[in-house]
Scaffold this motif. Structure first.
Motif, PDB file in Angstrom:
ATOM      1  N   UNK A   1       0.812  -1.223   0.000  1.00 42.59           N
ATOM      2  CA  UNK A   1       0.000   0.000   0.000  1.00 42.59           C
ATOM      3  C   UNK A   1       0.849   1.278   0.000  1.00 42.59           C
TER       4      UNK A   1
ATOM      5  N   UNK B   1      -1.205   4.681  -0.257  1.00 47.85           N
ATOM      6  CA  UNK B   1      -1.434   5.493   0.938  1.00 47.85           C
ATOM      7  C   UNK B   1      -0.163   6.205   1.389  1.00 47.85           C
TER       8      UNK B   1
ATOM      9  N   UNK C   1      -5.250   9.635  13.011  1.00 52.84           N
ATOM     10  CA  UNK C   1      -5.346   9.409  11.564  1.00 52.84           C
ATOM     11  C   UNK C   1      -6.803   9.069  11.278  1.00 52.84           C
ATOM     12  N   UNK C   2      -7.557  10.060  10.807  1.00 52.09           N
ATOM     13  CA  UNK C   2      -8.984   9.855  10.613  1.00 52.09           C
ATOM     14  C   UNK C   2      -9.311   9.150   9.313  1.00 52.09           C
ATOM     15  N   UNK C   3      -8.510   9.411   8.307  1.00 49.81           N
ATOM     16  CA  UNK C   3      -8.835   8.941   6.971  1.00 49.81           C
ATOM     17  C   UNK C   3      -7.566   8.628   6.204  1.00 49.81           C
ATOM     18  N   UNK C   4      -7.711   7.829   5.171  1.00 48.58           N
ATOM     19  CA  UNK C   4      -6.590   7.611   4.262  1.00 48.58           C
ATOM     20  C   UNK C   4      -6.132   8.952   3.697  1.00 48.58           C
TER      21      UNK C   4
ATOM     22  N   UNK D   1     -13.621   8.085  11.964  1.00 49.23           N
ATOM     23  CA  UNK D   1     -12.782   7.093  11.326  1.00 49.23           C
ATOM     24  C   UNK D   1     -13.457   6.488  10.114  1.00 49.23           C
ATOM     25  N   UNK D   2     -12.953   6.794   8.966  1.00 52.87           N
ATOM     26  CA  UNK D   2     -13.430   6.181   7.744  1.00 52.87           C
ATOM     27  C   UNK D   2     -12.552   5.002   7.415  1.00 52.87           C
ATOM     28  N   UNK D   3     -11.305   5.215   7.640  1.00 54.20           N
ATOM     29  CA  UNK D   3     -10.349   4.282   7.087  1.00 54.20           C
ATOM     30  C   UNK D   3      -9.020   4.560   7.754  1.00 54.20           C
ATOM     31  N   UNK D   4      -8.148   3.620   7.682  1.00 48.69           N
ATOM     32  CA  UNK D   4      -6.882   3.789   8.366  1.00 48.69           C
ATOM     33  C   UNK D   4      -5.738   3.259   7.538  1.00 48.69           C
ATOM     34  N   UNK D   5      -4.623   3.792   7.856  1.00 51.12           N
ATOM     35  CA  UNK D   5      -3.404   3.155   7.402  1.00 51.12           C
ATOM     36  C   UNK D   5      -3.372   1.809   8.110  1.00 51.12           C
ATOM     37  N   UNK D   6      -3.154   0.793   7.384  1.00 58.04           N
ATOM     38  CA  UNK D   6      -3.118  -0.508   8.034  1.00 58.04           C
ATOM     39  C   UNK D   6      -1.850  -0.639   8.854  1.00 58.04           C
TER      40      UNK D   6
ATOM     41  N   UNK E   1      -5.100  -1.574  12.277  1.00 59.03           N
ATOM     42  CA  UNK E   1      -4.834  -0.344  11.548  1.00 59.03           C
ATOM     43  C   UNK E   1      -4.270   0.680  12.528  1.00 59.03           C
TER      44      UNK E   1
ATOM     45  N   UNK F   1      -4.276   4.033  14.178  1.00 63.87           N
ATOM     46  CA  UNK F   1      -5.339   5.026  14.335  1.00 63.87           C
ATOM     47  C   UNK F   1      -4.790   6.355  14.834  1.00 63.87           C
TER      48      UNK F   1
END
Lengths: 227, 146, 171
Positions: B44, B61, B93-96, C6-11, C106, C108
């Motif tokens: 990623x 990302x 970190x809320x979003x990509x 939170x929609x999405x995260x860096x894994x 992920x 956060x």
């Protein structure tokens, strides 16, 4: 007269905010010309700070500080105004699966009121749940302006409110000091206490008001000159 | 290279003072190089193609800790080369954050502590729609008065 | 910072251990934690030696052009790392192997408390503990959080940083 309140904010008492209440109030004082709010309601996540006392800060800054809660239910996140012993006894606020209808009904019976927040938000907003479940009974208002909204979410919130005849409130959902007061609710009545706030949310006249740059509500100039 | 700001002193820090806004674009190459510098060669962070093929993501990302580094730099650039030091920074970190997207860095001084000679700041990174993708707070400390 | 956000995260960037299968069917990660892990201090890592090249690569990667981090100190000709350099020293910690389904976590958020400069030639040791777990719901559904705290110590025994790493599991 009337009162403008930011009905949705998180202080450092919420696990994901580091904003001190004093810094919020100081920020409002600094930005009063662009965010003319008369006070804030602290809606800490999944808890109620029963013993917190902000009277000294209220006096020092000439602003109202009230305590409420943001809880998590089977219909999404909801603000609870007028939290009382009965509600705290009956519901575990830390439970992320509270039964929304039971909460709304118990609140109505015990002098509190529940307002679903950011209803247009995926998963934790009312709108998504209404797509495949019966609407909740006895909802009086929903939050149509929220400072943390993503594109399109507020349109969805407003549509839902209009469809179901819900009244509309606004709150910043601030977790950062500098974002306090950017969305708020303008009440026609003077409000100084939680009892008055609950009464007005149930029966009064009010509307959501937007102070975000570039998105200010049309009423803003009128309101600002009133304050 | 940017022109360096004069060294910030505690006495000149004012609540309400703004940092930025600074427009930035994190390139794919920067994100990949950061990941490699950290020993993270996960698909990623390598390319859009790797992220799509290997992980089903819409695009590659930016590593979360890279965004922390960029917001920390917003603060240290503002401090300049005086006695002020970054003492703490916390980010969510809320979003990509996808490389190649236009981003803006924002900050405000929100509190000062005379006794500790420190200041607190809000910092965040938002996209073109004004959505805050990474948010945080920082504390800077200025050490004893001269 | 809102859980609502939170929609999405860096894994998470954890490499699965050899032979370890990703566990499935678990709804709530914290329920799978061995409660004795909470608060437990994990073994110290072998010290990581900070090289000039590591600092230079880091500065180049985040676009750090401040002379304070790019030019050696006139006193000892050694480089000083930018404060945020501290967050990348956590790789070799054993604690991550104790996290259930850690390959599905992920990142956060991070909270860095920076107490003393990290400089070229420093040998940094990490010690970590599992600090907290909790649940909430957000845009992407139910989320279980785990907070790990790492303390970084240099070769003189000085604590240089504390870092809280927040990880989230979505179910």
């Amino acid at each position: 007269m009337g009162t403008i309140l930011d009905l949705h904010s998180h202080s450092e008492s919420s696990e994901d905010s580091r904003a001190p209440v004093e810094a919020y109030l100081n920020w409002i004082r600094l930005r009063r010309d662009e965010r003319p709010v008369d006070g804030i309601v602290l809606t800490e996540h999944r808890k109620f700070d029963r013993d917190a006392d902000y009277r000294e800060l209220e006096d020092r800054f000439g602003l109202v500080v009230m305590r409420a809660s943001e809880v998590e239910t089977d219909y999404g996140h909801m603000l609870v105004f007028g939290v009382n012993g009965e509600l705290l006894h009956r519901f575990d606020f830390a439970n992320v699966h509270l039964n929304a209808q039971e909460l709304i009904d118990a609140a109505a019976q015990s002098g509190a009121v529940v307002v679903p927040c950011h209803p247009g938000r995926p998963t934790i907003g009312l709108w998504e749940h209404y797509r495949h479940r019966e609407p909740l009974r006895n909802v009086v208002a929903v939050e149509v302006l929220n400072g943390g909204s993503r594109k399109g979410e507020e349109l969805q919130s407003r549509e839902l409110a209009e469809t179901h005849g819900y009244r509309m409130v606004g709150g910043s959902d601030s977790h950062l000091v500098s974002l306090i007061g950017l969305c708020a609710t303008r009440f026609e009545a003077d409000i100084r206490t939680m009892e008055e706030l609950v009464r007005e949310l149930r029966d009064g006249r009010y509307d959501a008001i937007d102070f975000r740059p570039g998105r200010r509500s049309p009423q803003r100039s009128h309101t600002a000159s009133d304050v | 290279m940017v022109t360096r700001a004069p060294a910030k002193t505690f006495e000149t820090v004012v609540i309400g003072e703004m940092l930025g806004p600074h427009a930035i674009v994190i390139t794919r190459e920067q994100a990949r190089n950061y990941a490699l510098a950290c020993g993270m060669s996960t698909p990623r962070f390598m390319s859009d193609e790797d992220a799509r093929r290997e992980e089903g993501l819409p695009a590659m990302l930016t590593p979360g800790n890279m965004t922390l580094g960029i917001l920390a730099k917003l603060v240290t650039d503002w401090l300049g080369s005086g006695s002020g030091q970054l003492a703490r920074i916390g980010t969510t970190f809320r979003s990509f954050v996808h490389p190649g997207v236009e981003l803006t860095l924002h900050g405000f001084v929100t509190h000062t502590d005379q006794a500790a000679r420190s200041a607190d700041l809000d910092v965040w990174m938002e996209n073109e729609d004004g959505e805050r993708l990474v948010v945080g707070t920082a504390t800077v400390a200025f050490g004893p008065a001269e | 910072m809102s859980s609502d956000e939170y929609d999405s995260f860096e894994s998470g960037r954890f490499e699965p251990q050899e032979g370890r299968q990703a566990e499935s069917g678990s709804e709530q990660a914290p329920e799978r934690f061995d409660p004795s892990l909470l608060g437990k201090l994990f073994d110290l890592t072998e010290p990581v030696t900070v090289t000039a090249q590591m600092i230079r690569d880091y500065c180049a990667a985040i676009g750090e052009d401040n002379p304070a981090y790019n030019e050696p100190s006139p006193d000892d000709q050694l480089l000083t790392a930018p404060p945020s350099f501290a967050v990348l020293l956590k790789r070799s910690e054993k604690i991550y192997r104790c996290m259930p389904r850690y390959d599905e976590a992920f990142a956060a958020g991070q909270d860095l408390e920076y107490l003393a400069p990290i400089r070229e030639g420093d040998r940094i040791t990490l010690a970590s503990s599992m600090r907290e777990t909790y649940e909430k719901t957000g845009r992407s559904g139910k989320m279980s959080f785990v907070v790990l705290r790492s303390t970084l110590t240099n070769q003189r025994g000085e604590t240089v940083a504390h870092i809280d790493h927040r990880f989230v599991y979505r179910s």
